[in-house]
Design an enzyme around this catalytic site. Structure first.
Site, PDB file in Angstrom:
ATOM      1  N   GLU A  27       0.823  -1.204   0.000  1.00  0.00           N
ATOM      2  CA  GLU A  27       0.000   0.000   0.000  1.00  0.00           C
ATOM      3  C   GLU A  27       0.862   1.261   0.000  1.00  0.00           C
ATOM      4  O   GLU A  27       0.556   2.239  -0.692  1.00  0.00           O
ATOM      5  CB  GLU A  27      -0.923   0.010   1.229  1.00  0.00           C
ATOM      6  CG  GLU A  27      -1.882  -1.164   1.289  1.00  0.00           C
ATOM      7  CD  GLU A  27      -1.351  -2.325   2.110  1.00  0.00           C
ATOM      8  OE1 GLU A  27      -2.139  -2.978   2.800  1.00  0.00           O
ATOM      9  OE2 GLU A  27      -0.119  -2.587   2.053  1.00  0.00           O
ATOM     10  N   ALA A 131      11.973 -36.325  -9.140  1.00  0.00           N
ATOM     11  CA  ALA A 131      11.804 -36.892 -10.475  1.00  0.00           C
ATOM     12  C   ALA A 131      11.980 -38.396 -10.360  1.00  0.00           C
ATOM     13  O   ALA A 131      12.873 -38.878  -9.663  1.00  0.00           O
ATOM     14  CB  ALA A 131      12.821 -36.310 -11.452  1.00  0.00           C
ATOM     15  N   THR A 176      22.162 -36.751   0.112  1.00  0.00           N
ATOM     16  CA  THR A 176      22.075 -36.151  -1.223  1.00  0.00           C
ATOM     17  C   THR A 176      23.310 -35.317  -1.520  1.00  0.00           C
ATOM     18  O   THR A 176      23.843 -35.342  -2.636  1.00  0.00           O
ATOM     19  CB  THR A 176      20.806 -35.280  -1.332  1.00  0.00           C
ATOM     20  OG1 THR A 176      19.655 -36.111  -1.172  1.00  0.00           O
ATOM     21  CG2 THR A 176      20.731 -34.576  -2.679  1.00  0.00           C
ATOM     22  N   LEU A 257      12.386 -36.883   2.278  1.00  0.00           N
ATOM     23  CA  LEU A 257      11.056 -36.743   1.681  1.00  0.00           C
ATOM     24  C   LEU A 257      10.027 -37.597   2.415  1.00  0.00           C
ATOM     25  O   LEU A 257       8.942 -37.125   2.773  1.00  0.00           O
ATOM     26  CB  LEU A 257      11.103 -37.132   0.204  1.00  0.00           C
ATOM     27  CG  LEU A 257      11.817 -36.166  -0.744  1.00  0.00           C
ATOM     28  CD1 LEU A 257      12.136 -36.842  -2.065  1.00  0.00           C
ATOM     29  CD2 LEU A 257      10.972 -34.910  -0.976  1.00  0.00           C
TER      30      LEU A 257
END
Length: 308
Positions: A27, A131, A176, A257
């Site tokens: 704003e 994936a 990972t 995950l």
């Protein structure tokens, strides 16, 4: 990010969006962008989220609207934050503003889902991404080199990098980093690199890993923040909340995950499926949710699943 436009005689005369953390709200930026402030008292202000009514990093936006005598305010959705939650609307109405609430409310709530999740659930908006091969694997069992094995095609990878630019943080587990040595950046597209979150409970990762380079900020979560004997995802979520992370995309690995899936701490999953097979490898995570999209990205398919 809140968006705001100001309209006078059916013409947009000002527009603005939220500045980086600690800066001016939408704003304020919209009002300051108006060339002739004298017409504000005959204009309508449209904003996606209820104007704030409290002092935080900046003064209340509702006060600025009142000070500029803007007579009409159209609001997409209420701000659920405990310091606002209708107070901005009440202040505007008390000052004589004509206030309309709920225009495109569903769309505005979806737009602000990260903000709402952070404040109502005390955790980031969590996106799971992976994936998988046509036969359901997310990685081979063995590799000749320490680098990512791309299962998805180039267009899918570019889209992934675009998603990274849209979220505040990206997260992976220590395995990972060890197996792939990823950079976790937006190098395939133009965009800001996300904050990199690395779960390294044993504090064993080498500082020479690419995830610790100077391309982006990296936060490492170790046994200081995480007790391996307790549920993993809830502890990580708490640590991210404390670090003011409003959204995170989790790209692996399987253990990380699946931990978030098992603890039901996720909002959205984005899953690429390749047309190629791996024959053997690391099995994909097991997940159930509401399928909202199933589209083609070249030779890949992309599923968007919501946890609602």
């Amino acid at each position: 990010m809140v968006g705001c436009v100001i309209v006078f005689e059916n013409t947009i005369i000002g527009e603005g969006y939220t500045s980086p953390y600690g800066g001016a709200h939408a704003e304020v930026n919209a009002i300051q962008s108006v060339a002739d402030s004298r017409v504000l008292e005959k204009s309508t202000l449209y904003v996606t989220l209820e104007p704030c009514a409290h002092y935080g990093k900046t003064p209340p936006c509702s006060d600025l609207i009142i000070a500029n005598k803007i007579p009409r305010v159209v609001i997409g959705c209420l701000d659920e934050h405990e310091k606002v939650c209708g107070q901005g609307i009440s202040k505007l109405k008390a000052a004589g503003c004509d206030v309309i609430v709920g225009v495109l409310e569903k769309e505005c709530k979806n737009h602000h889902k990260r903000f709402f999740t952070y404040h109502s659930k005390k955790r980031p908006y969590i996106i799971l991404k992976w994936a998988e091969s046509k036969d359901g694997y997310i990685a081979p069992l063995t590799k000749l080199e320490i680098k990512p094995v791309w299962i998805s095609n180039l267009r899918s990878r570019q889209l992934t990098h675009q998603w990274r630019a849209e979220e505040q943080a990206i997260m992976v587990g220590a395995n990972t980093v060890t197996q792939d040595n990823p950079r976790l950046t937006t190098r395939e597209v133009e965009g800001t690199n996300p904050i990199r979150i690395v779960v390294d409970i044993k504090n064993s990762l080498s500082r020479s890993s690419q995830v610790f380079n100077s391309e982006a900020t990296t936060i490492k979560l170790t046994k200081t923040e995480i007790d391996p004997k307790k549920p993993l995802a809830s502890q990580i979520s708490k640590a991210l909340y404390i670090n003011k992370i409003t959204s995170v995309i989790i790209e692996g690995g399987l253990k990380t995950l699946q931990a978030f899936i098992n603890e039901d701490l996720w909002d959205e999953a984005r899953i690429f499926t390749s047309c190629n097979k791996l024959t053997e490898g690391v099995k994909k995570p097991q997940l159930e949710g509401r399928l909202t999209k199933n589209i083609r990205i070249g030779s890949d398919s992309l599923k968007i699943i919501l946890n609602d």
